[in-house]
Design a protein around this motif. Structure first.
Motif, PDB file in Angstrom:
ATOM      1  N   ALA A 109      45.918  78.617  62.541  1.00  0.00           N
ATOM      2  CA  ALA A 109      45.787  77.164  62.490  1.00  0.00           C
ATOM      3  C   ALA A 109      44.434  76.691  63.004  1.00  0.00           C
ATOM      4  N   GLU A 110      43.744  77.551  63.769  1.00  0.00           N
ATOM      5  CA  GLU A 110      42.407  77.187  64.238  1.00  0.00           C
ATOM      6  C   GLU A 110      41.453  78.327  63.930  1.00  0.00           C
ATOM      7  N   ARG A 111      40.634  78.148  62.921  1.00  0.00           N
ATOM      8  CA  ARG A 111      39.796  79.269  62.469  1.00  0.00           C
ATOM      9  C   ARG A 111      38.767  79.665  63.514  1.00  0.00           C
ATOM     10  N   GLU A 112      38.359  78.667  64.359  1.00  0.00           N
ATOM     11  CA  GLU A 112      37.351  78.987  65.375  1.00  0.00           C
ATOM     12  C   GLU A 112      37.866  80.027  66.357  1.00  0.00           C
ATOM     13  N   GLY A 113      39.143  79.873  66.743  1.00  0.00           N
ATOM     14  CA  GLY A 113      39.724  80.798  67.718  1.00  0.00           C
ATOM     15  C   GLY A 113      39.756  82.211  67.183  1.00  0.00           C
ATOM     16  N   GLU A 114      40.179  82.346  65.912  1.00  0.00           N
ATOM     17  CA  GLU A 114      40.262  83.674  65.307  1.00  0.00           C
ATOM     18  C   GLU A 114      38.859  84.249  65.101  1.00  0.00           C
ATOM     19  N   ALA A 115      37.938  83.412  64.664  1.00  0.00           N
ATOM     20  CA  ALA A 115      36.565  83.884  64.436  1.00  0.00           C
ATOM     21  C   ALA A 115      35.955  84.398  65.737  1.00  0.00           C
ATOM     22  N   PHE A 116      36.150  83.625  66.808  1.00  0.00           N
ATOM     23  CA  PHE A 116      35.593  84.026  68.092  1.00  0.00           C
ATOM     24  C   PHE A 116      36.145  85.385  68.508  1.00  0.00           C
ATOM     25  N   MET A 117      37.465  85.541  68.386  1.00  0.00           N
ATOM     26  CA  MET A 117      38.079  86.804  68.797  1.00  0.00           C
ATOM     27  C   MET A 117      37.495  87.968  68.009  1.00  0.00           C
ATOM     28  N   ASN A 118      37.409  87.809  66.695  1.00  0.00           N
ATOM     29  CA  ASN A 118      36.937  88.921  65.867  1.00  0.00           C
ATOM     30  C   ASN A 118      35.480  89.271  66.133  1.00  0.00           C
ATOM     31  N   ILE A 119      34.642  88.247  66.256  1.00  0.00           N
ATOM     32  CA  ILE A 119      33.228  88.530  66.501  1.00  0.00           C
ATOM     33  C   ILE A 119      33.048  89.175  67.863  1.00  0.00           C
ATOM     34  N   PHE A 120      33.784  88.667  68.863  1.00  0.00           N
ATOM     35  CA  PHE A 120      33.701  89.257  70.200  1.00  0.00           C
ATOM     36  C   PHE A 120      34.076  90.724  70.150  1.00  0.00           C
ATOM     37  N   LEU A 121      35.199  91.027  69.473  1.00  0.00           N
ATOM     38  CA  LEU A 121      35.663  92.409  69.441  1.00  0.00           C
ATOM     39  C   LEU A 121      34.766  93.306  68.583  1.00  0.00           C
ATOM     40  N   ASP A 122      34.155  92.740  67.538  1.00  0.00           N
ATOM     41  CA  ASP A 122      33.187  93.512  66.750  1.00  0.00           C
ATOM     42  C   ASP A 122      32.063  93.997  67.664  1.00  0.00           C
ATOM     43  N   ASN A 123      31.580  93.077  68.513  1.00  0.00           N
ATOM     44  CA  ASN A 123      30.502  93.417  69.450  1.00  0.00           C
ATOM     45  C   ASN A 123      30.919  94.523  70.397  1.00  0.00           C
ATOM     46  N   VAL A 124      32.103  94.384  70.969  1.00  0.00           N
ATOM     47  CA  VAL A 124      32.570  95.370  71.955  1.00  0.00           C
ATOM     48  C   VAL A 124      32.793  96.712  71.273  1.00  0.00           C
ATOM     49  N   GLU A 125      33.296  96.658  70.041  1.00  0.00           N
ATOM     50  CA  GLU A 125      33.500  97.903  69.301  1.00  0.00           C
ATOM     51  C   GLU A 125      32.162  98.600  69.080  1.00  0.00           C
ATOM     52  N   MET A 137      25.144  83.661  68.239  1.00  0.00           N
ATOM     53  CA  MET A 137      24.470  83.540  66.949  1.00  0.00           C
ATOM     54  C   MET A 137      25.425  83.750  65.790  1.00  0.00           C
ATOM     55  N   ARG A 138      26.148  84.862  65.835  1.00  0.00           N
ATOM     56  CA  ARG A 138      27.064  85.186  64.732  1.00  0.00           C
ATOM     57  C   ARG A 138      28.149  84.123  64.616  1.00  0.00           C
ATOM     58  N   TYR A 139      28.644  83.657  65.773  1.00  0.00           N
ATOM     59  CA  TYR A 139      29.703  82.654  65.749  1.00  0.00           C
ATOM     60  C   TYR A 139      29.213  81.359  65.099  1.00  0.00           C
ATOM     61  N   ASN A 140      28.036  80.913  65.549  1.00  0.00           N
ATOM     62  CA  ASN A 140      27.508  79.662  65.000  1.00  0.00           C
ATOM     63  C   ASN A 140      27.322  79.764  63.490  1.00  0.00           C
ATOM     64  N   LEU A 141      26.803  80.922  63.044  1.00  0.00           N
ATOM     65  CA  LEU A 141      26.574  81.093  61.609  1.00  0.00           C
ATOM     66  C   LEU A 141      27.888  81.126  60.840  1.00  0.00           C
ATOM     67  N   GLN A 142      28.827  81.933  61.371  1.00  0.00           N
ATOM     68  CA  GLN A 142      30.062  82.144  60.621  1.00  0.00           C
ATOM     69  C   GLN A 142      30.906  80.877  60.544  1.00  0.00           C
ATOM     70  N   THR A 143      30.917  80.086  61.621  1.00  0.00           N
ATOM     71  CA  THR A 143      31.788  78.913  61.612  1.00  0.00           C
ATOM     72  C   THR A 143      31.078  77.661  61.114  1.00  0.00           C
ATOM     73  N   GLY A 144      29.765  77.766  60.942  1.00  0.00           N
ATOM     74  CA  GLY A 144      29.054  76.587  60.490  1.00  0.00           C
ATOM     75  C   GLY A 144      28.733  75.594  61.594  1.00  0.00           C
ATOM     76  N   HIS A 145      29.095  75.954  62.853  1.00  0.00           N
ATOM     77  CA  HIS A 145      28.710  75.080  63.971  1.00  0.00           C
ATOM     78  C   HIS A 145      27.303  75.493  64.391  1.00  0.00           C
ATOM     79  N   LEU A 146      26.344  75.177  63.516  1.00  0.00           N
ATOM     80  CA  LEU A 146      25.021  75.777  63.644  1.00  0.00           C
ATOM     81  C   LEU A 146      24.290  75.407  64.921  1.00  0.00           C
ATOM     82  N   PHE A 147      24.532  74.202  65.429  1.00  0.00           N
ATOM     83  CA  PHE A 147      23.717  73.755  66.551  1.00  0.00           C
ATOM     84  C   PHE A 147      24.466  73.765  67.878  1.00  0.00           C
ATOM     85  N   GLN A 148      25.611  74.447  67.886  1.00  0.00           N
ATOM     86  CA  GLN A 148      26.392  74.458  69.120  1.00  0.00           C
ATOM     87  C   GLN A 148      25.612  75.138  70.230  1.00  0.00           C
TER      88      GLN A 148
END
Lengths: 190, 341
Positions: A109-125, A137-148
């Protein structure tokens, strides 16, 4: 809320409810809606339906509605609810179970939450540790929140808070294997 | 006391000032630090959202490494998020033999959950260490009013953290008193700052930060003390943007510096601003400490102490009256004798 047929809701929802109950260890029937959870919840004011309401909806079987809510994703896991609940209902675990249920079916229901989890775990992996800069960087690009937080980056940089000491565990490959296998659903139990 | 330190991903980034000030204090207070070998990320909020298995395995691997190198030496985690996750793996492994074996299988290493996991405040609760710190405080903070902010992860859930009270902890208060600070009582000590959403939902997080800053000021605090790099960054770094929004709404800014509690200890123990990591603070933080050190100490007596003082004063007065009477009784007698002669 309008009209709903409780018997129909009950029939349709029982599988989903069983899965969420098994995952979280929570029996929603134990809640008597006292509201101490929502009263102490730091995000209740921002929630579409607060945590007491989420349990109520599950009690009457309206799982479909729960699966569209922001609340489970808003939950910070701070534990005030569990600390105060007279029935010791593990609400943080319940919210986590709802999020996992959604992610498994690709209906987060919240794509940001799932995106954050996956990108975080990709990094740790990949590295064995978290890399804030790559993550942001990856989060901002992937979610379109470019200037966060773009305004905060130079302030963090000038205080030496962005670049770490370059540490990576030598056992990175072990960490990679552990994270990969669990994410791929191999060899784990829960 | 000796600890195996788990730095975590924030130690050399957002938690740099915490690491620096803790090291300064540790070296002077008899706290010996080993480093957990080949540690990995604890998983933060992402690992335990993905699954219970990942939520346990990531921290457990580091704990297993610590155990292999240092046996049952307690593992120290300064970051509250890391502390929470390490405690999660520890308690799950200790509670259930089945789960411990599952964890061993997941990480491919033996892990017997022998060593405790402690947080950054714990070492200073050891009487020896507290005594050593107190003895080295040469520039006390003379009653600087501090709101101790624990955040949520150190004290909840109690079943995992087993550290201090979930609603009204007092441990950090006793520690900042060592530096001569005066902790205030306030209501948002353990209310979550929202840092786990700082990437995925900063909009939801900002009201939480604002309430914490505002409440601390309302309670009479001049400074906030923290024990977590994420909480600290959240409160310290975001104060400016919160004040910007407040200005747009016509509200006065919230002006309060945010310190790691170890920065207060280090400064009171004579650390320079650089040694205490003060230069890394976002809200200017050096001037307040310098000013506090120049204050005159006002000693406020407790009601018991006041009563004892009154009784002592009354006794002294009575004794003085008696002495005066004795002297007056003796003097006329002498005068009479003198008159007779």
């Amino acid at each position: 809320m309008g009209f709903c047929n409780l018997s129909e809701l009950d029939r349709a929802a029982s599988d989903a409810l069983s899965e969420i109950a098994a995952e979280s260890g929570v029996d929603v029937k134990e809640c008597y809606q006292c509201g101490k959870c929502a009263a102490g919840c730091p995000v209740a004011a921002s929630a579409d339906v607060d945590c007491r309401g989420v349990i109520r909806l599950l009690q009457i079987g309206d799982v479909d509605r729960v699966l569209t809510l922001q609340m489970p994703w808003l939950c910070l896991g701070c534990g005030v609810c569990l600390a105060r609940c007279p029935q010791s209902i593990d609400l943080p675990a319940l919210n986590t179970a709802i999020c996992r249920y959604e992610m498994k079916r690709g209906i987060a229901a919240e794509r940001e939450g799932e995106a954050f989890m996956n990108i975080f775990l990709d990094n740790v992996e990949a590295k064995g540790v978290s890399d804030e800069t790559m993550l942001a960087m990856r989060y901002n690009l992937q979610t379109g929140h470019l200037f966060q937080d773009v305004a905060n980056s130079p302030r963090m940089l000038s205080r030496g808070l962005l670049s770490g000491n370059g540490y990576k565990p030598a056992g990175g490959p072990d960490v990679k294997r552990i994270v990969h296998d669990i994410r791929a659903g191999e060899g784990g139990t829960k | 006391m000796r600890y195996a330190n788990f730095p975590g991903c924030s130690a050399s980034t957002t938690g740099k000032a915490y690491t620096e000030s803790f090291s300064f204090v540790a070296r002077r207070a008899g706290i010996d630090i080993d480093e957990v070998p080949d540690w990995n990320c604890c998983g933060a909020s992402a690992g335990r959202l993905q699954s219970d298995d990942l939520g346990d395995a990531l921290p457990a691997r580091s704990l297993a490494n610590a155990e292999a190198a240092f046996g049952d030496e307690p593992v120290l985690a300064l970051c509250a998020g890391c502390y929470s996750n390490l405690r999660r793996a520890l308690v799950h492994a200790r509670e259930s033999e089945d789960r411990r074996r599952q964890i061993e299988a997941l990480i491919g290493q033996p892990y017997e959950a022998k060593a405790d996991v402690v947080c950054g405040i714990d070492p200073f609760l050891e009487p020896e260490t507290a005594h050593a710190v107190k003895a080295r405080v040469t520039q006390p903070l003379n009653g600087l009013k501090v709101a101790c902010y624990y955040g949520c992860a150190l004290v909840r859930p109690r079943a995992l953290t087993d550290f201090d009270d979930e609603e009204n902890p007092q441990s950090m208060e006793t520690v900042v008193k060592l530096a001569g600070a005066d902790p205030v009582e306030w209501g948002r000590k353990t209310e979550c700052c929202g840092a786990s959403h700082h990437v995925s939902n900063p909009a939801a997080m900002k009201p939480l930060v604002e309430r914490i800053l505002a409440d601390a000021i309302d309670a009479g605090a001049e400074a906030i003390a923290t024990a977590c790099p994420l909480c600290n960054m959240n409160l310290d770094m975001r104060e400016a943007e919160i004040n910007k929004a407040r200005a747009a709404r016509g509200e006065a800014p919230l002006d309060i510096p945010v310190y790691f509690f170890t920065q207060l200890l280090a400064s009171a123990m004579g650390a320079s601003d650089a040694e205490a990591g003060i230069a890394r603070n976002f809200v200017p933080a050096g001037a307040l400490l310098a000013e506090a050190k120049t204050r005159e100490v006002v000693v406020e007596l407790t009601p018991e102490e006041k009563k004892a003082a009154r009784i002592a004063a009354a006794k002294k007065q009575a004794a003085a009256r008696k002495a005066a009477q004795a002297a007056a009784a003796a003097a006329p007698a002498e005068a009479k004798e003198a008159a007779h002669e």
